[in-house]
Design an enzyme around this catalytic site. Sequence first.
Site, PDB file in Angstrom:
ATOM      1  N   HIS A  37      -1.901  -2.604   8.128  1.00  0.00           N
ATOM      2  CA  HIS A  37      -1.978  -1.133   7.468  1.00  0.00           C
ATOM      3  C   HIS A  37      -2.946  -1.139   6.309  1.00  0.00           C
ATOM      4  O   HIS A  37      -2.934  -1.870   5.573  1.00  0.00           O
ATOM      5  CB  HIS A  37      -0.628  -0.482   7.331  1.00  0.00           C
ATOM      6  N   HIS A  41       6.789   1.006  10.253  1.00  0.00           N
ATOM      7  CA  HIS A  41       7.513   0.024   9.557  1.00  0.00           C
ATOM      8  C   HIS A  41       7.827   0.580   8.158  1.00  0.00           C
ATOM      9  O   HIS A  41       9.170   0.762   7.789  1.00  0.00           O
ATOM     10  CB  HIS A  41       6.844  -1.097   9.422  1.00  0.00           C
TER      11      HIS A  41
END
Length: 395
Positions: A212, A165
Amino acid sequence: MARVLRRLRSSQPVARFQRCCGLFPAAEEGAGDGLAGTLGGGDQPPTRDTCPRGSPARQRLPEANGVKSSPQPQDCAQKYVVKNYFYYYLFKFSSALGEEIFYITFLPFTYWNINHDVSRRLIMMWCIVMYIGQVTKDILKWPRPRSPPVVKLEMRAEYGMPSTHAMAATSISFTFCIATINQNKYPLVLGLMAAFVFSTLVCLSRLYTGMHTVLDVIGGTLISAALIALTYPAWDIIDHLILTSPFCPILSIVVPLLLCYNYPKLEDYSPTRADTTTVLGAGAGATIGFWLSNLYAAPNYPNESLQLSLPPIGEMMMVVLVKSLVGIFILLVTRYFIKGMALRVLCSRYQVSVNNLEARRRLEIEVPYKFITYSSVGFSATVLVPLLHELLGLI
């Protein structure tokens, strides 16, 4: 330095960021004292289950160095409390800017309404950073943040480092800025600020959703920035080859398929190969469309269609909206029918049920059906949709 890297790789900074933004595990003391409880219809904010029974998150995910871990109960069926809904919706929206729905709308939008040159560079960089990012994940095999202490708003059965991302957001935003700065009338500082805000929101959303660690996000951003710097001198050369080389259509199909079929193998299933095939397939179809459009002089959109100096602005925006809606509708229809047809043909060929999820994950089925589906979408975006726009008088 090693201590700093270990700290950035740990789950604690992610958990602290979530608490600062008003996201708590339901069982954490004091989590129910929030000011957003009215959205749940009562005095307490609503709790949400991030891992329903049967979720793919309950599958085993191999750890680093090939050592598998058994399913962790603390990674599933965790409820959470939202105390600040502004951050919740902001980061959920920002996270969606790295998903398929964004790619299938924004990238074609640039081709239909902004500039062909910009669109080609965006798609080229998108394919490069996504392939490298996905392969790096499966080579490093770094796990995602632990839950608890992290609240996970999404569940993905894949590794964490780097954040694709973050890579895609950095690549798309700064490539767009660099590619348009000499073609549109806006200050460089304004373009860089917009790119920075866009990529920062997406990066922070990956921390907020618990997907993350800080190091994953920083690593993804730096890798993407390095790839932009390394490839920028060759952008014009690659673009010229895409438009004029007679080998472009063949290479656009053969090279991505070789990369997909030779994708790093894992002991347990990971969706990264499917995601990579989706990206490379879309890029292959779009590249063939670019080549055909240049060869046969397909409908050419005005290079400066979004500049505010073009009157009347209201009429221009209406045309942009109609072109986008028509184009996205065609892409969704293409995706739906080609996906169904490709799956039926492949499943019939290998004598398995279309509804058999395990069979659909097999290499000989997953790669061709994903590639055929999304190369058709990319081709439609760059060839069929422009022809339809011309037929409807939108160009």
